[in-house]
Design an enzyme around this catalytic site. Sequence first.
Site, PDB file in Angstrom:
ATOM      1  N   HIS A  75      79.183 120.271 -43.397  1.00  0.00           N
ATOM      2  CA  HIS A  75      79.685 120.452 -42.033  1.00  0.00           C
ATOM      3  C   HIS A  75      80.364 121.807 -41.838  1.00  0.00           C
ATOM      4  CE1 HIS A  75      78.505 116.435 -41.156  1.00  0.00           C
ATOM      5  NE2 HIS A  75      79.207 115.979 -42.183  1.00  0.00           N
ATOM      6  N   CYS A 125      92.849 116.526 -18.217  1.00  0.00           N
ATOM      7  CA  CYS A 125      92.667 116.716 -16.777  1.00  0.00           C
ATOM      8  C   CYS A 125      92.022 115.432 -16.250  1.00  0.00           C
ATOM      9  CB  CYS A 125      91.865 117.979 -16.461  1.00  0.00           C
ATOM     10  SG  CYS A 125      90.189 118.015 -17.077  1.00  0.00           S
ATOM     11  N   HIS A 140      83.213 115.752 -38.497  1.00  0.00           N
ATOM     12  CA  HIS A 140      82.023 116.608 -38.579  1.00  0.00           C
ATOM     13  C   HIS A 140      82.197 117.963 -37.888  1.00  0.00           C
ATOM     14  CE1 HIS A 140      78.913 113.179 -39.468  1.00  0.00           C
ATOM     15  NE2 HIS A 140      79.928 113.198 -40.312  1.00  0.00           N
ATOM     16  N   ASP A 168      96.787 119.044 -16.368  1.00  0.00           N
ATOM     17  CA  ASP A 168      96.993 119.396 -14.955  1.00  0.00           C
ATOM     18  C   ASP A 168      97.594 118.165 -14.270  1.00  0.00           C
ATOM     19  OD1 ASP A 168      94.893 117.646 -14.567  1.00  0.00           O
ATOM     20  OD2 ASP A 168      93.614 119.052 -13.472  1.00  0.00           O
ATOM     21  N   ARG A 183      91.500 110.338 -15.468  1.00  0.00           N
ATOM     22  CA  ARG A 183      90.985 109.449 -14.424  1.00  0.00           C
ATOM     23  C   ARG A 183      89.910 108.509 -14.949  1.00  0.00           C
ATOM     24  NH1 ARG A 183      90.962 114.181  -9.814  1.00  0.00           N
ATOM     25  NH2 ARG A 183      93.105 113.841  -9.102  1.00  0.00           N
ATOM     26  N   THR A 214      88.843 114.572 -15.534  1.00  0.00           N
ATOM     27  CA  THR A 214      87.631 114.180 -16.254  1.00  0.00           C
ATOM     28  C   THR A 214      87.612 114.663 -17.699  1.00  0.00           C
ATOM     29  OG1 THR A 214      86.591 116.217 -15.550  1.00  0.00           O
ATOM     30  CG2 THR A 214      86.211 114.282 -14.159  1.00  0.00           C
TER      31      THR A 214
HETATM   32  C1  RB5 Z   1      91.441 117.933 -10.357  1.00  0.00           C
HETATM   33  O1  RB5 Z   1      91.172 117.341  -9.135  1.00  0.00           O
HETATM   34  C2  RB5 Z   1      90.218 117.856 -11.261  1.00  0.00           C
HETATM   35  O2  RB5 Z   1      89.212 118.656 -10.762  1.00  0.00           O
HETATM   36  C3  RB5 Z   1      90.583 118.259 -12.668  1.00  0.00           C
HETATM   37  O3  RB5 Z   1      91.601 117.454 -13.125  1.00  0.00           O
HETATM   38  C4  RB5 Z   1      89.494 118.141 -13.715  1.00  0.00           C
HETATM   39  O4  RB5 Z   1      88.915 116.869 -13.703  1.00  0.00           O
HETATM   40  C5  RB5 Z   1      88.517 119.230 -13.763  1.00  0.00           C
HETATM   41  O5  RB5 Z   1      87.625 119.258 -14.601  1.00  0.00           O
END
Ligand code: RB5
Length: 148
Positions: free
Chosen positions: A135, A67, A100, A11, A111, A69
């Site tokens: 496994h 994304c 595994h 994203d 981020r 996180t």
């Molecule tokens: C976008 O702001 C953020 O929510 C997305 O990139 C992600 O971290 C969601 O899990």
Amino acid sequence: MQKETIFIASDHAGYALKQCICDHLSTQGRKVEDLGTHSEESCDYPVFAHKLCAKVLENDRQGILICGTGTGMSMAANRHPGIRAALCTHEFQAKFARAHNNANVLCLAGRISSPTLACAISDLFLEQEFEDGRHSRRVELIEIQKVD
Ligand code: RB5
């Protein structure tokens, strides 16, 4: 070096890291198919997770989702039967997600992880073989079984 296509998608929050990973893998001679997003304009991560998972399943290949996180991408990806998506913020997780868990999708956190670390995580993920043996049974048990 494995020449099989690797699918990648992100994203907006993973866009910058996706570009770094694409460059890194291409420099290694790997084939990378970038499924978007193609800018930092706000977009919805599940759309890209579902698009990539369809490609991974259709082609029996590996994928990378990014994304902010890594959490949303991993949640959406793991809704697909046959997808084993692993959110990795450490190299150790990447190695064992393959060894595994036979993970077929790597989720990265744009981020959280630096480009250097994310590239190292991606390399380990793509190079590590599944260890099979005991496994395999555990990986098969991941798919929801019918409960009588
Ligand atoms: C976008 O702001 C953020 O929510 C997305 O990139 C992600 O971290 C969601 O899990």
